[in-house]
Design an enzyme around this catalytic site. Structure first.
Site, PDB file in Angstrom:
ATOM      1  NE  ARG A  60      18.209 -72.490  47.517  1.00 22.09           N
ATOM      2  CZ  ARG A  60      18.524 -72.787  46.276  1.00 22.09           C
ATOM      3  NH1 ARG A  60      18.211 -73.990  45.790  1.00 22.09           N
ATOM      4  NH2 ARG A  60      19.130 -71.936  45.507  1.00 22.09           N
ATOM      5  CG  ASP A  62      17.130 -81.070  52.094  1.00 19.40           C
ATOM      6  OD1 ASP A  62      16.799 -80.578  51.002  1.00 19.40           O
ATOM      7  OD2 ASP A  62      18.269 -81.522  52.323  1.00 19.40           O
ATOM      8  CE1 TYR A 123      21.700 -77.003  58.328  1.00 20.01           C
ATOM      9  CE2 TYR A 123      23.850 -76.154  57.705  1.00 20.01           C
ATOM     10  CZ  TYR A 123      22.503 -76.308  57.445  1.00 20.01           C
ATOM     11  OH  TYR A 123      21.966 -75.774  56.311  1.00 20.01           O
ATOM     12  NE  ARG A 210      19.072 -85.640  55.687  1.00 17.15           N
ATOM     13  CZ  ARG A 210      18.034 -85.629  54.860  1.00 17.15           C
ATOM     14  NH1 ARG A 210      17.635 -84.491  54.317  1.00 17.15           N
ATOM     15  NH2 ARG A 210      17.404 -86.742  54.582  1.00 17.15           N
TER      16      ARG A 210
END
Lengths: 265, 265
Positions: A60, A62, A123, A210
């Site tokens: 999921r 953001d 990522y 992040r």
């Protein structure tokens, strides 16, 4: 034990998705705005001759986060007897003009699950590290003017690799039962005026990438010595780590499975 | 002989510019819409305390064409006694929120001219070569669904390298006196689902890169044998070559000078 298998009246399709996240509230359906999930399910509804199609994602993302290779699965009505090409091209047709594209589609067995079958997520976080603000890459990078020290950032990153309690790098809203995760890769390279942070793990906590990047930036800019990241990790306290880096720079690159569902062989 | 030197009351600054061309009518001022030149000159006007600043570019890009390293010069009033950093940061400040950024600025001698001193221009054309339409790269690539044959394209490209009359690859509106040019590089590589066409020459004719790419795509897709590009070149007739590729995929990468004006040494 929850059975996540597809019910007998559906056929399950795996899809690989690319999207520009800046226009959406994220992957997941929300009342606050347009989600990638809603748009894909609505396009799939049209492809399935106006019958509902539901989806589950491996990650999921953001609001504002991008994807180059998110994997999800779609449960189509079994009567919708269509090919992989028709799934891909049909959904892409109905997604226009949204910057969301189905790259591949593949029929998978009913027990295959995009989320629970996944064995790793990958990522890439991009920092644009130069004095001038972004023009061509606006919305897809975190702009940091001050020149960052990559060696110090990599030294700090190395403290995070391996099996740890990542409580210090976990969003308050994170719904995972515990913060124990194994980080397989956190590598930092420069490419012209960009800094690329590649990271891979079986799974990540909410905001983990992040929060790690925001902390590494403190090291790169000389505000923190690299060792302080080790202390931040050991504190198991979100307040001891650095700030959350902006969503813009983050992109879900790929998701891995024991067998690649898109492998044509 | 035209003297292109700066008049004594101005100081000449070289700038390197990045921009997302999809929002503009191109570099050059036009009545039909917003140009990059107009926006930069207006921002420079503010930096020069509301006194006019004029510019000359090394490459007039068309509407929709991007730049990662266009070079231009700006003639500031001599009394505007500012630093290179102030030129760069000041113009960038006043350009907000336009996706145009001054990457570097450097004081140059009055006889230095961004256009006439340049010894080469370098472009990159990007084709997204996959079935699914672009999402993350929308507006910056030419999307071709059919898989292209790179070897055939490179074979065809090799006919264009060297000193030739490029009349077949020149826009009808081209204002150059003749079509004789030396093409130094035209190399084709694949990077994941992208095909990158790098090309370099002392100078290019109007639409030359896009007309070459449009022709090479005919070869890549098997509609033309590679040898037909040689015949098209020798015909010196625009009608004998392929169509003009879309502006979206084109990016001016860099401009070369006998001495790099931005070299800090």
């Amino acid at each position: 034990m929850i059975d996540d298998s597809a019910p007998p009246h559906v056929r399950r399709w795996a899809i690989r998705v690319e999207f520009d996240g800046r226009h959406y509230v994220g992957w997941q359906r929300q009342k606050s705005g347009l989600s990638v999930q809603q748009l894909i399910e609505e396009a799939a509804y049209r492809v399935a001759a106006n019958r509902p199609v539901s989806s589950i994602t491996a990650g999921r993302t953001d609001s504002g986060v991008h994807a180059a290779g998110l994997v999800a699965h779609l449960d189509f009505p079994a009567e919708a007897n269509i090919t992989a090409k028709a799934v891909r091209d049909g959904i892409n047709y109905h997604l226009k003009p949204h910057p969301i594209a189905i790259l591949e589609a593949a029929l998978v067995p009913p027990h295959w699950n995009a989320r629970f079958s996944a064995t790793w997520r990958r990522y890439c976080y991009t920092i644009l590290n130069r004095p001038a603000r972004p023009a061509l890459l606006d919305g897809t990078v975190w702009h940091i003017r001050q020149s960052l020290d990559l060696d110090a950032m990599q030294q700090a990153a190395n403290y995070l690799i391996g099996w740890h309690d990542f409580s210090s790098f976990r969003a308050a809203a994170c719904q995972a039962r515990d913060a124990l995760r194994t980080l397989d890769e956190l590598s930092i390279t420069r490419q012209d005026d960009k800094i690329l942070i590649h990271t891979q793990a079986r799974s990540f906590l909410h905001h983990q990438v992040r929060n790690m990047v925001g902390t590494l930036a403190l090291v790169g800019s000389g505000q923190w010595p690299a060792e302080r990241v080790k202390q931040a990790l050991e504190a198991k306290d979100r307040c001891k780590a650095g700030p959350t880096a902006p969503a813009d720079g983050l992109c879900l690159m790929d998701v891995g499975y024991p067998e690649n569902p898109f492998d044509p062989s």
